[in-house]
Design a protein around this motif. Structure first.
Motif, PDB file in Angstrom:
ATOM      1  N   VAL A  73      16.302 -23.766   1.257  1.00 14.95           N
ATOM      2  CA  VAL A  73      15.129 -23.615   0.397  1.00 14.95           C
ATOM      3  C   VAL A  73      13.871 -23.767   1.252  1.00 14.95           C
ATOM      4  N   TRP A  74      12.835 -22.952   0.938  1.00 16.42           N
ATOM      5  CA  TRP A  74      11.554 -23.124   1.610  1.00 16.42           C
ATOM      6  C   TRP A  74      10.986 -24.476   1.219  1.00 16.42           C
ATOM      7  N   ARG A  75      10.490 -25.229   2.202  1.00 13.02           N
ATOM      8  CA  ARG A  75       9.893 -26.540   1.969  1.00 13.02           C
ATOM      9  C   ARG A  75       8.499 -26.575   2.566  1.00 13.02           C
ATOM     10  N   GLN A  76       7.651 -27.434   2.012  1.00 13.09           N
ATOM     11  CA  GLN A  76       6.308 -27.611   2.553  1.00 13.09           C
ATOM     12  C   GLN A  76       6.330 -28.755   3.548  1.00 13.09           C
ATOM     13  N   ALA A  77       5.730 -28.526   4.707  1.00 10.33           N
ATOM     14  CA  ALA A  77       5.690 -29.552   5.748  1.00 10.33           C
ATOM     15  C   ALA A  77       5.063 -30.819   5.200  1.00 10.33           C
ATOM     16  N   GLY A  78       5.703 -31.939   5.478  1.00 10.79           N
ATOM     17  CA  GLY A  78       5.193 -33.224   5.043  1.00 10.79           C
ATOM     18  C   GLY A  78       5.574 -33.634   3.636  1.00 10.79           C
ATOM     19  N   ASP A  79       6.376 -32.810   2.944  1.00 12.45           N
ATOM     20  CA  ASP A  79       6.736 -33.159   1.564  1.00 12.45           C
ATOM     21  C   ASP A  79       7.871 -34.183   1.476  1.00 12.45           C
ATOM     22  N   GLY A  80       8.446 -34.533   2.625  1.00 11.11           N
ATOM     23  CA  GLY A  80       9.502 -35.551   2.638  1.00 11.11           C
ATOM     24  C   GLY A  80      10.870 -35.040   2.243  1.00 11.11           C
ATOM     25  N   VAL A  81      11.051 -33.720   2.183  1.00 14.25           N
ATOM     26  CA  VAL A  81      12.316 -33.141   1.736  1.00 14.25           C
ATOM     27  C   VAL A  81      12.892 -32.234   2.817  1.00 14.25           C
ATOM     28  N   TRP A  82      14.195 -32.325   3.022  1.00 19.65           N
ATOM     29  CA  TRP A  82      14.894 -31.487   3.997  1.00 19.65           C
ATOM     30  C   TRP A  82      15.246 -30.133   3.384  1.00 19.65           C
ATOM     31  N   SER A  83      15.356 -29.113   4.238  1.00 22.72           N
ATOM     32  CA  SER A  83      15.896 -27.808   3.877  1.00 22.72           C
ATOM     33  C   SER A  83      17.263 -27.698   4.540  1.00 22.72           C
ATOM     34  N   TYR A  84      18.302 -27.361   3.770  1.00 21.93           N
ATOM     35  CA  TYR A  84      19.661 -27.256   4.296  1.00 21.93           C
ATOM     36  C   TYR A  84      20.214 -25.859   4.071  1.00 21.93           C
ATOM     37  N   ALA A  85      20.859 -25.317   5.088  1.00 16.43           N
ATOM     38  CA  ALA A  85      21.576 -24.041   4.979  1.00 16.43           C
ATOM     39  C   ALA A  85      23.070 -24.361   5.087  1.00 16.43           C
ATOM     40  N   TYR A  86      23.836 -23.958   4.073  1.00 14.80           N
ATOM     41  CA  TYR A  86      25.241 -24.334   3.964  1.00 14.80           C
ATOM     42  C   TYR A  86      26.168 -23.149   4.235  1.00 14.80           C
ATOM     43  N   CYS A  87      26.884 -23.172   5.355  1.00 14.24           N
ATOM     44  CA  CYS A  87      27.882 -22.129   5.618  1.00 14.24           C
ATOM     45  C   CYS A  87      29.076 -22.253   4.676  1.00 14.24           C
ATOM     46  N   SER A  88      29.311 -23.428   4.157  1.00 12.66           N
ATOM     47  CA  SER A  88      30.408 -23.599   3.199  1.00 12.66           C
ATOM     48  C   SER A  88      30.171 -22.757   1.945  1.00 12.66           C
ATOM     49  N   SER A  89      28.915 -22.376   1.669  1.00 11.05           N
ATOM     50  CA  SER A  89      28.615 -21.541   0.501  1.00 11.05           C
ATOM     51  C   SER A  89      29.165 -20.123   0.655  1.00 11.05           C
ATOM     52  N   VAL A  90      29.498 -19.735   1.886  1.00 16.11           N
ATOM     53  CA  VAL A  90      30.091 -18.418   2.130  1.00 16.11           C
ATOM     54  C   VAL A  90      31.486 -18.561   2.743  1.00 16.11           C
ATOM     55  N   GLY A  91      32.093 -19.725   2.533  1.00 15.12           N
ATOM     56  CA  GLY A  91      33.476 -19.949   2.982  1.00 15.12           C
ATOM     57  C   GLY A  91      33.647 -19.989   4.485  1.00 15.12           C
ATOM     58  N   SER A  92      32.654 -20.519   5.190  1.00 14.57           N
ATOM     59  CA  SER A  92      32.725 -20.542   6.649  1.00 14.57           C
ATOM     60  C   SER A  92      32.227 -21.874   7.190  1.00 14.57           C
ATOM     61  N   SER A  93      32.167 -21.952   8.504  1.00 17.26           N
ATOM     62  CA  SER A  93      31.628 -23.128   9.182  1.00 17.26           C
ATOM     63  C   SER A  93      30.454 -22.691  10.050  1.00 17.26           C
ATOM     64  N   LEU A  94      29.698 -23.677  10.525  1.00 18.46           N
ATOM     65  CA  LEU A  94      28.461 -23.413  11.258  1.00 18.46           C
ATOM     66  C   LEU A  94      28.724 -22.977  12.699  1.00 18.46           C
ATOM     67  N   HIS A  95      28.055 -21.912  13.103  1.00 13.29           N
ATOM     68  CA  HIS A  95      28.040 -21.508  14.515  1.00 13.29           C
ATOM     69  C   HIS A  95      26.784 -22.081  15.175  1.00 13.29           C
ATOM     70  N   HIS A  96      25.604 -21.786  14.618  1.00 16.17           N
ATOM     71  CA  HIS A  96      24.349 -22.362  15.083  1.00 16.17           C
ATOM     72  C   HIS A  96      23.291 -22.152  14.004  1.00 16.17           C
ATOM     73  N   GLY A  97      22.135 -22.774  14.172  1.00 15.23           N
ATOM     74  CA  GLY A  97      21.083 -22.638  13.168  1.00 15.23           C
ATOM     75  C   GLY A  97      19.715 -22.771  13.778  1.00 15.23           C
ATOM     76  N   GLY A  98      18.705 -22.671  12.925  1.00 10.15           N
ATOM     77  CA  GLY A  98      17.332 -22.755  13.394  1.00 10.15           C
ATOM     78  C   GLY A  98      16.347 -22.931  12.265  1.00 10.15           C
ATOM     79  N   ILE A  99      15.054 -22.774  12.600  1.00 10.68           N
ATOM     80  CA  ILE A  99      13.958 -22.971  11.654  1.00 10.68           C
ATOM     81  C   ILE A  99      13.170 -21.672  11.529  1.00 10.68           C
ATOM     82  N   ARG A 100      12.815 -21.302  10.291  1.00  9.81           N
ATOM     83  CA  ARG A 100      11.877 -20.208  10.052  1.00  9.81           C
ATOM     84  C   ARG A 100      10.599 -20.808   9.496  1.00  9.81           C
ATOM     85  N   TYR A 101       9.460 -20.221   9.873  1.00  7.14           N
ATOM     86  CA  TYR A 101       8.168 -20.671   9.378  1.00  7.14           C
ATOM     87  C   TYR A 101       7.525 -19.559   8.576  1.00  7.14           C
ATOM     88  N   LEU A 102       6.777 -19.928   7.554  1.00  6.65           N
ATOM     89  CA  LEU A 102       6.071 -18.955   6.718  1.00  6.65           C
ATOM     90  C   LEU A 102       4.590 -19.152   6.891  1.00  6.65           C
TER      91      LEU A 102
END
Length: 102
Positions: A73-102
């Protein structure tokens, strides 16, 4: 007496192997240059940014071992909440990840 020692040693070895099978992979966390912290385990990539020099909003993304990319989920910097991307949602495991900025 020797037979009991052998049985006890076998039981301890079996218990050690069994416990090893059920232990989870350790998670890891890192801090990036934009006051962001990333976290991951075998299925999930997470991001928290206290502030960023490039943008106000951020989002975690993950490249999964099945080739699919998932997004948090998109989050606002400083809001105290993490953004999580779940590979388990597509029946897989994590290879690698990163951050996108808007």
């Amino acid at each position: 007496m020797l037979k009991m020692r052998t049985l006890a040693a076998s039981a301890i070895a079996a218990a050690s192997l069994t416990l090893g099978v059920f232990s989870a992979s350790p998670a890891s966390a890192t801090t990036t240059g934009n006051d962001c912290t990333t976290w991951n385990d075998s299925n999930t990539f997470g991001v928290y940014c206290s502030q960023t020099t490039t943008s106000t909003y951020y989002q975690a993304w993950a490249q999964c071992n099945n080739g699919q990319t998932v997004y948090g989920v998109w989050r606002q910097a400083g809001d105290g909440v993490w953004s999580y991307a779940y590979c388990s949602s597509v029946g897989s495991s994590l290879h690698h990840g990163g951050i996108r900025y808007l």
